[in-house]
Design a protein around this motif. Structure first.
Motif, mmCIF file in Angstrom:
data_model
loop_
_atom_site.group_PDB
_atom_site.id
_atom_site.type_symbol
_atom_site.label_atom_id
_atom_site.label_comp_id
_atom_site.label_asym_id
_atom_site.label_seq_id
_atom_site.Cartn_x
_atom_site.Cartn_y
_atom_site.Cartn_z
ATOM 1 N N THR A 13 0.867 46.831 36.283
ATOM 2 C CA THR A 13 2.073 47.592 36.620
ATOM 3 C C THR A 13 2.498 47.350 38.064
ATOM 4 N N ASP A 14 3.776 47.638 38.322
ATOM 5 C CA ASP A 14 4.339 47.439 39.658
ATOM 6 C C ASP A 14 4.219 48.663 40.562
ATOM 7 N N SER A 15 3.973 49.825 39.976
ATOM 8 C CA SER A 15 3.903 51.041 40.781
ATOM 9 C C SER A 15 2.889 52.002 40.169
ATOM 10 N N ILE A 16 2.543 52.990 40.938
ATOM 11 C CA ILE A 16 1.610 54.004 40.445
ATOM 12 C C ILE A 16 2.249 54.796 39.307
ATOM 13 N N GLU A 17 3.555 55.096 39.433
ATOM 14 C CA GLU A 17 4.251 55.811 38.358
ATOM 15 C C GLU A 17 4.223 54.999 37.067
#
Length: 185
Positions: A13-17
């Motif tokens: 993934t690109d972000s924690i969200e």
């Protein structure tokens, strides 16, 4: 090899969200999308979380189904003074992005408002004005705050939010006076 694929899946993934959205999807496969969405969305729109009793009643879910999910998701919850909330903002953001469109937000706010309206208690006096304020239901918020017992309770136990609500309403109407009473001791 299967575990390595799973790890790669989550760390891609690109972000924690985005990571949390994938995690939420895995819980959806185990417990059902509607089950996960309803419980987490209800917590997300609440002011500071909900008690287990409130959450079960608002969502009309059995204790056994909730307990299975709660135990598996426990590390992602905070339990403070009996209120279940998210352990951090990243998870809340993921829930908001994944499950809460504008119409969903209004739906869940109405569910929470209706339940607290039908089940009056001290927590109702904290949750109802928050839901009305966030929903933009200004006339109902004014009527709710105009009740002497409600105003007195909020003045004593939640002065900062009472001031926020009152000053917000004041800006909408020329007939309201600013709430500049000294903060209770």
């Amino acid at each position: 090899e299967k575990i390595d694929d799973r790890i790669d899946y989550y760390i891609s993934t690109d972000s924690i969200e985005d990571f949390y959205k994938l995690l939420l999807s895995s819980y959806e496969h185990e417990f059902g999308t509607d089950f996960i969405k309803n419980k987490l969305a209800t917590i997300a729109i609440s002011r500071n979380g909900l008690t287990e009793t409130e959450l079960l009643a608002i969502n009309k879910v059995s204790t056994i189904n909730w307990s299975q999910f709660y135990c598996s998701f426990l590390r992602h919850f905070n339990l403070t003074n009996g209120l279940i909330s998210f352990s951090h903002q990243y998870l809340r953001n993921a829930v908001n992005e994944k499950y809460l469109s504008k119409s969903d937000i209004q739906h869940y706010r109405t569910l929470v408002y209706d339940w607290f309206k039908k089940n009056p208690c001290d927590r109702s006096l904290l949750e109802i004005p928050y839901q009305l304020y966030e929903s933009g239901k200004n006339d109902k918020l004014y009527d709710f705050l105009s009740d002497y017992n409600t105003f007195s309770f909020l003045f004593s136990f939640d002065y900062d939010f009472l001031r926020i609500y009152w000053n917000y309403l004041m800006h909408l109407s020329n007939s309201l006076k600013p709430l500049r009473i000294g903060q209770p001791s």
